[in-house]
Motif scaffolding. Structure first.
Motif, PDB file in Angstrom:
ATOM      1  N   ARG A  81      -7.634  -0.174  -4.899  1.00  0.00           N
ATOM      2  CA  ARG A  81      -8.232   1.012  -4.921  1.00  0.00           C
ATOM      3  C   ARG A  81      -7.589   2.337  -4.189  1.00  0.00           C
ATOM      4  O   ARG A  81      -7.418   2.128  -2.968  1.00  0.00           O
ATOM      5  CB  ARG A  81      -9.782   1.127  -4.385  1.00  0.00           C
ATOM      6  N   ASP A  82      -7.130   3.235  -4.989  1.00  0.00           N
ATOM      7  CA  ASP A  82      -6.571   4.665  -4.294  1.00  0.00           C
ATOM      8  C   ASP A  82      -5.274   4.090  -3.442  1.00  0.00           C
ATOM      9  O   ASP A  82      -5.144   4.556  -2.350  1.00  0.00           O
ATOM     10  CB  ASP A  82      -7.615   5.176  -3.310  1.00  0.00           C
ATOM     11  N   GLY A  83      -4.457   3.027  -3.914  1.00  0.00           N
ATOM     12  CA  GLY A  83      -3.271   2.591  -3.119  1.00  0.00           C
ATOM     13  C   GLY A  83      -3.549   1.276  -2.327  1.00  0.00           C
ATOM     14  O   GLY A  83      -2.445   0.629  -1.640  1.00  0.00           O
ATOM     15  N   ASN A  84      -4.618   1.221  -1.691  1.00  0.00           N
ATOM     16  CA  ASN A  84      -5.108   0.390  -0.774  1.00  0.00           C
ATOM     17  C   ASN A  84      -4.891  -1.199  -1.804  1.00  0.00           C
ATOM     18  O   ASN A  84      -5.706  -1.006  -2.932  1.00  0.00           O
ATOM     19  CB  ASN A  84      -6.301   0.424  -0.074  1.00  0.00           C
ATOM     20  N   SER A  85      -4.967  -2.129  -1.221  1.00  0.00           N
ATOM     21  CA  SER A  85      -5.163  -3.436  -2.055  1.00  0.00           C
ATOM     22  C   SER A  85      -5.360  -4.594  -1.196  1.00  0.00           C
ATOM     23  O   SER A  85      -5.167  -4.493   0.001  1.00  0.00           O
ATOM     24  CB  SER A  85      -3.834  -3.889  -2.755  1.00  0.00           C
ATOM     25  N   GLN A  86      -6.071  -5.773  -1.753  1.00  0.00           N
ATOM     26  CA  GLN A  86      -6.529  -6.788  -1.051  1.00  0.00           C
ATOM     27  C   GLN A  86      -6.356  -7.988  -1.961  1.00  0.00           C
ATOM     28  O   GLN A  86      -6.923  -7.986  -3.049  1.00  0.00           O
ATOM     29  CB  GLN A  86      -8.004  -6.579  -0.621  1.00  0.00           C
ATOM     30  N   ILE A 102      -3.065  -4.519   2.241  1.00  0.00           N
ATOM     31  CA  ILE A 102      -2.527  -3.001   2.512  1.00  0.00           C
ATOM     32  C   ILE A 102      -3.708  -2.052   2.546  1.00  0.00           C
ATOM     33  O   ILE A 102      -4.133  -1.761   1.623  1.00  0.00           O
ATOM     34  CB  ILE A 102      -1.447  -3.078   1.363  1.00  0.00           C
ATOM     35  N   TYR A 103      -3.802  -1.801   3.842  1.00  0.00           N
ATOM     36  CA  TYR A 103      -4.771  -0.671   4.093  1.00  0.00           C
ATOM     37  C   TYR A 103      -4.500   0.362   4.932  1.00  0.00           C
ATOM     38  O   TYR A 103      -3.987   0.327   6.021  1.00  0.00           O
ATOM     39  CB  TYR A 103      -6.028  -1.580   4.780  1.00  0.00           C
ATOM     40  N   GLU A 104      -4.446   1.683   4.277  1.00  0.00           N
ATOM     41  CA  GLU A 104      -4.208   2.922   5.090  1.00  0.00           C
ATOM     42  C   GLU A 104      -3.114   2.864   5.839  1.00  0.00           C
ATOM     43  O   GLU A 104      -2.729   2.844   7.021  1.00  0.00           O
ATOM     44  CB  GLU A 104      -5.286   3.216   6.136  1.00  0.00           C
ATOM     45  N   ASN A 105      -1.731   2.356   5.008  1.00  0.00           N
ATOM     46  CA  ASN A 105      -0.543   2.586   5.616  1.00  0.00           C
ATOM     47  C   ASN A 105      -0.223   1.306   6.595  1.00  0.00           C
ATOM     48  O   ASN A 105       0.688   1.265   7.525  1.00  0.00           O
ATOM     49  CB  ASN A 105      -0.025   3.725   6.218  1.00  0.00           C
ATOM     50  N   THR A 106      -1.109   0.314   6.426  1.00  0.00           N
ATOM     51  CA  THR A 106      -0.995  -0.945   7.445  1.00  0.00           C
ATOM     52  C   THR A 106      -0.999  -2.209   6.568  1.00  0.00           C
ATOM     53  O   THR A 106      -1.899  -2.454   5.684  1.00  0.00           O
ATOM     54  CB  THR A 106      -1.922  -0.669   8.520  1.00  0.00           C
ATOM     55  N   LEU A 107      -0.382  -3.098   7.248  1.00  0.00           N
ATOM     56  CA  LEU A 107      -0.425  -4.597   6.477  1.00  0.00           C
ATOM     57  C   LEU A 107      -1.216  -5.365   7.407  1.00  0.00           C
ATOM     58  O   LEU A 107      -0.791  -5.565   8.710  1.00  0.00           O
ATOM     59  CB  LEU A 107       0.968  -4.748   6.172  1.00  0.00           C
ATOM     60  N   PHE A 132       3.344   0.581   6.845  1.00  0.00           N
ATOM     61  CA  PHE A 132       3.712  -0.174   5.255  1.00  0.00           C
ATOM     62  C   PHE A 132       2.477   0.357   4.456  1.00  0.00           C
ATOM     63  O   PHE A 132       1.391   0.414   4.737  1.00  0.00           O
ATOM     64  CB  PHE A 132       3.578  -1.463   5.566  1.00  0.00           C
ATOM     65  N   ASN A 133       3.057   0.730   3.159  1.00  0.00           N
ATOM     66  CA  ASN A 133       1.990   0.852   2.159  1.00  0.00           C
ATOM     67  C   ASN A 133       2.633   0.547   0.803  1.00  0.00           C
ATOM     68  O   ASN A 133       3.563  -0.052   0.649  1.00  0.00           O
ATOM     69  CB  ASN A 133       1.803   2.515   2.082  1.00  0.00           C
ATOM     70  N   ARG A 134       1.778   1.121  -0.160  1.00  0.00           N
ATOM     71  CA  ARG A 134       1.960   0.426  -1.802  1.00  0.00           C
ATOM     72  C   ARG A 134       3.421   1.220  -2.148  1.00  0.00           C
ATOM     73  O   ARG A 134       4.323   0.400  -2.695  1.00  0.00           O
ATOM     74  CB  ARG A 134       0.953   1.108  -2.424  1.00  0.00           C
ATOM     75  N   GLN A 135       3.733   2.243  -1.559  1.00  0.00           N
ATOM     76  CA  GLN A 135       4.946   2.951  -2.085  1.00  0.00           C
ATOM     77  C   GLN A 135       6.214   2.240  -1.460  1.00  0.00           C
ATOM     78  O   GLN A 135       7.457   1.959  -2.196  1.00  0.00           O
ATOM     79  CB  GLN A 135       4.980   4.374  -1.560  1.00  0.00           C
ATOM     80  N   ILE A 136       6.220   1.645  -0.269  1.00  0.00           N
ATOM     81  CA  ILE A 136       7.353   0.937   0.507  1.00  0.00           C
ATOM     82  C   ILE A 136       7.189  -0.489  -0.459  1.00  0.00           C
ATOM     83  O   ILE A 136       8.557  -0.959  -0.800  1.00  0.00           O
ATOM     84  CB  ILE A 136       7.009   0.479   1.981  1.00  0.00           C
ATOM     85  N   PHE A 137       6.234  -0.873  -0.608  1.00  0.00           N
ATOM     86  CA  PHE A 137       5.997  -2.204  -1.280  1.00  0.00           C
ATOM     87  C   PHE A 137       6.950  -1.967  -2.822  1.00  0.00           C
ATOM     88  O   PHE A 137       7.752  -2.925  -3.049  1.00  0.00           O
ATOM     89  CB  PHE A 137       4.831  -2.759  -1.677  1.00  0.00           C
ATOM     90  N   GLU A 228     -12.696  -3.349  -5.261  1.00  0.00           N
ATOM     91  CA  GLU A 228     -13.114  -3.094  -3.954  1.00  0.00           C
ATOM     92  C   GLU A 228     -12.313  -3.756  -2.944  1.00  0.00           C
ATOM     93  O   GLU A 228     -11.701  -4.770  -3.063  1.00  0.00           O
ATOM     94  CB  GLU A 228     -14.545  -3.652  -3.963  1.00  0.00           C
ATOM     95  N   VAL A 229     -11.809  -2.620  -1.836  1.00  0.00           N
ATOM     96  CA  VAL A 229     -10.998  -3.251  -0.849  1.00  0.00           C
ATOM     97  C   VAL A 229     -11.886  -2.869   0.449  1.00  0.00           C
ATOM     98  O   VAL A 229     -12.269  -1.856   0.717  1.00  0.00           O
ATOM     99  CB  VAL A 229      -9.760  -2.299  -1.042  1.00  0.00           C
ATOM    100  N   THR A 230     -11.918  -3.878   1.095  1.00  0.00           N
ATOM    101  CA  THR A 230     -12.676  -3.869   2.409  1.00  0.00           C
ATOM    102  C   THR A 230     -11.983  -4.466   3.507  1.00  0.00           C
ATOM    103  O   THR A 230     -11.602  -5.623   3.449  1.00  0.00           O
ATOM    104  CB  THR A 230     -14.090  -4.594   2.276  1.00  0.00           C
TER     105      THR A 230
END
Length: 240
Positions: A81-86, A102-107, A132-137, A228-230
């Motif tokens: 969701r919005d670039g975050n993933s779980q 991957i949550y708010e630029n953190t792994l 670390f974020n989706r773009q780097i991945f 949903e990413v929590t």
């Protein structure tokens, strides 16, 4: 993987310790068709250019997480969701239960349960240092090597492109200094939509709990609806 095999002219499957190799005998040789039968006749389509895997900003999928050498086969979900993933494998009632984010630029990675590993009290959430974020991945996925087109056989055959991506530590000059593999992944994505993932075999230092250092997941569903990413309560705040 979990529900089928990869079929090609030269078949090769590597999945958590399972190796299979077979050759399909060719039929009678035939002359290659001309690119154009005549000026206004049919033409042979140009070969398609495969695109590397891409992690979308919004998605949700379900499947199975498998560790063959431990006899583990548990439910698996992957949501974005919005670039975050779980990713979440297993649950309280399963022998394996963990989540990676991957949550708010953190792994992050948090393992609640693993066979033969004492995790009580539960292991702390690991926050991997650095940004670390989706773009780097996705930038790393652009360096993946194309293996070829394949068919994953199961209840529904899936036409996929097989890619391999790796991370190596040490000198970038082979032979000059010691180098060591950190991670390796075989990724199978839809031939028409490389942002639709169907199967991943992963090997490397991130699999230290597994005796054979390899784990894999196969997806039964994957679509582009936001998931949903929590972030679990025990995980520290993300990088600012």
């Amino acid at each position: 993987m979990a529900s089928g095999r990869t079929r090609r002219t030269l078949v090769a499957v590597v999945a958590g310790g399972l190796f299979a190799l077979g050759v399909v005998a060719p039929g009678p040789a035939a002359a290659p068709p001309p690119r154009a039968a005549q000026a206004d006749g049919p033409t042979v389509p140009e070969p398609r250019e495969p695109r590397p895997p891409l992690l979308p900003a919004d998605f949700q999928g379900t499947g199975r997480y498998i560790v063959r050498d431990l006899g583990i086969d548990v439910p698996f979900s992957w949501q974005g969701r919005d670039g975050n993933s779980q990713m979440t494998a297993g649950g309280p009632e399963h022998p394996i239960w963990f989540t990676n984010l991957i949550y708010e630029n953190t792994l992050y990675t948090l393992t609640y349960r693993w066979p033969n590993i004492p995790l009580f009290p539960p292991r702390a959430c690991s926050k991997v240092p650095g940004f670390f974020n989706r773009q780097i991945f996705n930038d790393k996925l652009k360096t993946a090597r194309y293996v070829g087109p394949e068919i994953l056989q199961g209840e529904k055959d899936r036409h996929v492109d097989h890619w391999r991506v790796g991370v190596v530590g040490g000198s970038t000059v082979p032979g000059e200094f010691f180098r060591f593999p950190i991670a390796l992944g075989d990724i199978y994505v839809d031939q028409h939509d490389p942002s639709r993932w169907w199967q991943v075999l992963q090997f490397g230092l991130q699999n230290l709990f597994d005796p054979e250092l390899d784990e894999w997941f196969t997806m039964d569903t994957f679509d582009h609806r936001p998931g949903e990413v929590t972030l679990p309560d025990r995980c520290p705040p993300p990088t600012s």
